[in-house]
Design an enzyme around this catalytic site. Structure first.
Site, mmCIF file in Angstrom:
data_model
loop_
_atom_site.group_PDB
_atom_site.id
_atom_site.type_symbol
_atom_site.label_atom_id
_atom_site.label_comp_id
_atom_site.label_asym_id
_atom_site.label_seq_id
_atom_site.Cartn_x
_atom_site.Cartn_y
_atom_site.Cartn_z
ATOM 1 N N GLU A 265 0.898 -1.175 0.000
ATOM 2 C CA GLU A 265 0.000 0.000 0.000
ATOM 3 C C GLU A 265 0.921 1.205 0.000
ATOM 4 O O GLU A 265 1.555 1.495 1.015
ATOM 5 C CB GLU A 265 -0.862 0.029 1.274
ATOM 6 C CG GLU A 265 -1.608 -1.251 1.573
ATOM 7 C CD GLU A 265 -2.837 -1.433 0.715
ATOM 8 O OE1 GLU A 265 -3.375 -0.416 0.238
ATOM 9 O OE2 GLU A 265 -3.240 -2.579 0.509
ATOM 10 N N GLU A 399 5.074 12.745 -4.498
ATOM 11 C CA GLU A 399 4.368 12.868 -3.230
ATOM 12 C C GLU A 399 5.218 13.699 -2.273
ATOM 13 O O GLU A 399 6.382 13.376 -2.044
ATOM 14 C CB GLU A 399 4.158 11.467 -2.640
ATOM 15 C CG GLU A 399 3.321 11.481 -1.389
ATOM 16 C CD GLU A 399 3.129 10.077 -0.816
ATOM 17 O OE1 GLU A 399 4.117 9.325 -0.769
ATOM 18 O OE2 GLU A 399 2.009 9.763 -0.415
HETATM 19 P P1 NAD Z 1 8.587 4.656 4.594
HETATM 20 O O1 NAD Z 1 8.441 3.853 3.353
HETATM 21 O O2 NAD Z 1 9.764 5.517 4.741
HETATM 22 O O3 NAD Z 1 8.577 3.695 5.860
HETATM 23 C C1 NAD Z 1 7.550 2.755 6.070
HETATM 24 C C2 NAD Z 1 8.084 1.620 6.907
HETATM 25 O O4 NAD Z 1 9.093 0.932 6.163
HETATM 26 C C3 NAD Z 1 8.720 2.049 8.231
HETATM 27 O O5 NAD Z 1 8.348 1.143 9.237
HETATM 28 C C4 NAD Z 1 10.206 1.942 7.925
HETATM 29 O O6 NAD Z 1 10.977 1.687 9.061
HETATM 30 C C5 NAD Z 1 10.231 0.752 6.994
HETATM 31 N N1 NAD Z 1 11.436 0.666 6.147
HETATM 32 C C6 NAD Z 1 12.221 1.700 5.733
HETATM 33 N N2 NAD Z 1 13.250 1.218 5.000
HETATM 34 C C7 NAD Z 1 13.105 -0.128 4.952
HETATM 35 C C8 NAD Z 1 13.849 -1.174 4.339
HETATM 36 N N3 NAD Z 1 14.956 -0.936 3.633
HETATM 37 N N4 NAD Z 1 13.408 -2.448 4.484
HETATM 38 C C9 NAD Z 1 12.278 -2.706 5.176
HETATM 39 N N5 NAD Z 1 11.542 -1.752 5.793
HETATM 40 C C10 NAD Z 1 11.945 -0.470 5.678
HETATM 41 O O7 NAD Z 1 7.211 5.467 4.742
HETATM 42 P P2 NAD Z 1 6.814 6.525 5.859
HETATM 43 O O8 NAD Z 1 7.616 7.749 5.603
HETATM 44 O O9 NAD Z 1 6.836 5.892 7.194
HETATM 45 O O10 NAD Z 1 5.275 6.778 5.486
HETATM 46 C C11 NAD Z 1 4.894 7.617 4.486
HETATM 47 C C12 NAD Z 1 4.557 6.864 3.215
HETATM 48 O O11 NAD Z 1 3.531 5.899 3.479
HETATM 49 C C13 NAD Z 1 3.965 7.764 2.176
HETATM 50 O O12 NAD Z 1 4.493 7.416 0.922
HETATM 51 C C14 NAD Z 1 2.475 7.454 2.231
HETATM 52 O O13 NAD Z 1 1.750 7.758 1.077
HETATM 53 C C15 NAD Z 1 2.492 6.008 2.499
HETATM 54 N N6 NAD Z 1 1.183 5.574 3.034
HETATM 55 C C16 NAD Z 1 0.371 4.812 2.228
HETATM 56 C C17 NAD Z 1 -0.887 4.407 2.702
HETATM 57 C C18 NAD Z 1 -1.804 3.556 1.848
HETATM 58 O O14 NAD Z 1 -2.781 3.024 2.372
HETATM 59 N N7 NAD Z 1 -1.553 3.394 0.559
HETATM 60 C C19 NAD Z 1 -1.284 4.769 3.983
HETATM 61 C C20 NAD Z 1 -0.432 5.556 4.765
HETATM 62 C C21 NAD Z 1 0.824 5.943 4.273
#
Ligand code: NAD
Length: 495
Positions: A265, A399
């Protein structure tokens, strides 16, 4: 609703260090590491959290594997799992105020939104899937009379869930509730800047009678803990909400390990399209502003591209700017606040860079564009509207995940569709029009997981949420969410 005295008590409450929850125990990181937890409200540390190692992730996965394989959860009659889940929901509900304020201290969402969108939404989600699980039937196939074809739905096994920092309880529950109701065991990794409430609800799951090892939480960095989960040979399904670049890595981890299923997602750049014949332009102004500025724009489905028909563009932008300037940005623990803090300093700096780049490219920053309330030490940004944006601009294609709205004028319906679909994303959209035929045409033509008509946001648990194009695959919410956590198995019986 929480009153201010209660909020003040909880705002200043001591928060014990957050530890992992592994195999039914609260444990520190294997190397003892812990990191300060910084509040975006004032930039100060208010507790610490275990900073997990790859060994911690592996220990949690091993516990989840044992708990799945010995059937302590998956072999329970669904009604027994339901009873535990309902008890869990009751315990979360009883602690909803504490969880809401703890979450706000951790991630900065305004309390007016957080109470409903976080603990109470998690409670509703857990109850929904708990109530559903003893009402799902398998199938008998329409075979020839000399065979019996049965289609079973079985839990997939060990689920790894990785979630972001906006709405950790809501999004966490969207994964945990259907996965656990279906009989899987789970290892959850919260985001670095929003872990505390998810650790707490895992502790409450144990109190509710969930057997040890069924729900494990490991906190720490994505690159270490998340990567270990992604590369594990013992994880069967990886579910993720977060950014596109991390989503791509998870697909690579799967390819490099056991081809675990990966459901993503991801982000969006959602078009909010206002035609001149919108039934109520005042409502469109208000809803459009809330659709990008609440929670400081940190909403995956935020309407971050405003497409306005040229004949009403100037007037609409004028009213939108006035409404946005009337919103109160600041202390998220003040119930009067309409938009709280940006989650981290690095996210705030990224938001500001996007605006500066647009300004340097000749776009007009109509309002906002700057950090505010810096003297509080917190991370706040003024609601920002940029006009004259071209569909191909970086601000229209990427975004931001902050309170920054890109406004693009259009003339015709065809042009609106082309601009709306002209990004790599396809998460959400909205169309404002009084013309029913146009509304239906737009819903069909716009490539997005959800298209709102004459409103923005608010789609509840009864409908699926999932991205089209590079906004993801798979769905959270509704009964469709079970598809990720239940596998089909055929029994072909010769009679
Ligand atoms: P992010 O992708 O930076 O982090 C999300 C998660 O992934 C965190 O727990 C992080 O620790 C983990 N992560 C980071 N690097 C990783 C790696 N190399 N391997 C495995 N896990 C790793 O996202 P964010 O900044 O926490 O959240 C914002 C993003 O989430 C935005 O792009 C937003 O649109 C998206 N989002 C999507 C939905 C949806 O339903 N589509 C809902 C909420 C947020």
């Amino acid at each position: 609703m929480l009153d201010q005295d209660r909020i003040e008590t909880l705002r200043n409450a001591d928060v014990p260090p957050a530890l992992h929850v592994i195999d039914g125990h609260r444990v520190a990181a294997s190397d003892g590491a812990a990191e300060p937890v910084i509040s975006p409200i004032d930039g100060k540390s208010f507790t610490t959290m275990a900073w997990g190692t790859a060994e911690d992730a592996e220990a949690a996965i091993a516990a989840a594997r044992r708990a799945f394989d010995d059937g302590r959860w998956s072999d329970l009659p669904p009604a027994r799992r339901k009873a535990v889940l309902l008890k869990w929901a009751d315990l979360i509900e009883a602690e909803a105020e504490e969880l809401a304020v703890l979450g706000v201290r951790n991630n900065g969402t305004e309390i007016g939104m957080a109470l409903k969108a976080e603990p109470l939404s998690a409670v509703a989600t857990i109850r929904y899937y708990a109530e559903a699980i003893d009402k799902l039937y398998g199938e008998i196939a329409p075979t020839a009379p000399d065979v019996l074809g049965l289609v079973h739905r079985e839990p997939v096994g060990v689920v790894a869930a990785i979630v972001p920092w906006n709405f950790p309880l809501m999004i966490g529950a969207w994964k945990l509730a259907p996965a656990l109701a279906a009989g899987n065991t789970v290892v959850l990794k919260p985001a670095e800047t929003a872990s505390l409430t998810l650790v707490r609800i895992a502790e409450l799951a144990l109190e509710a009678g969930m057997p040890a090892g069924v729900l494990n939480v490991v906190t720490g960095s994505g690159r270490v803990v998340g990567e270990a989960m992604g590369l594990s040979m013992d994880v069967d399904v990886l579910v993720f909400t977060g950014s596109g670049p991390v989503g791509r890595r998870l697909l690579e981890y799967s390819a490099r390990s056991n081809l675990k299923r990966v459901y993503l997602e991801l982000g969006g750049k959602s078009p909010n399209i206002v035609f001149a014949d919108a039934p109520d332009l005042k409502e469109a102004v208000k809803t459009s502003a809330n659709g990008i500025f609440r929670n400081a724009g940190q909403v995956c489905v935020a309407g971050s591209r405003l497409l306005v028909q040229r004949s009403i563009h100037d007037q609409f932008v004028e009213e939108l700017a006035a409404y946005a300037q009337s919103m109160t940005v600041g202390d998220p623990l003040d119930p009067a606040t309409s938009a709280g803090a940006v989650n981290s300093l690095s996210q705030l700096e990224q938001n500001l860079r996007f605006v500066e780049e647009a300004r340097a490219g000749g776009r007009k920053v109509r309002i906002g564009g700057q950090r505010i309330l810096e003297d509080t030490g917190g991370y706040y940004m003024a609601p920002t509207i940029v006009t004259g944006v071209e569909p191909g601009d970086r601000l229209a294609q990427n975004e931001v995940f902050g309170p920054v709205l890109a406004v693009i004028p259009f003339d015709t319906e065809e042009e609106a569709v082309a601009i709306a679909n002209g990004t790599e994303f396809g998460l959400a959209a909205a169309v404002w029009t009084a013309d029913l035929s146009r509304a239906h045409r737009m819903v069909r033509k716009i490539k997005a997981g959800v298209v709102h008509v004459n409103t923005y946001g608010g789609a509840d648990l009864t409908v699926p949420l999932g991205g089209h194009k590079q906004s993801g695959n798979g769905h959270d919410k509704s009964l469709h969410a079970f598809d990720k956590y239940l596998d089909l198995k055929t029994a072909w019986i010769k009679l």
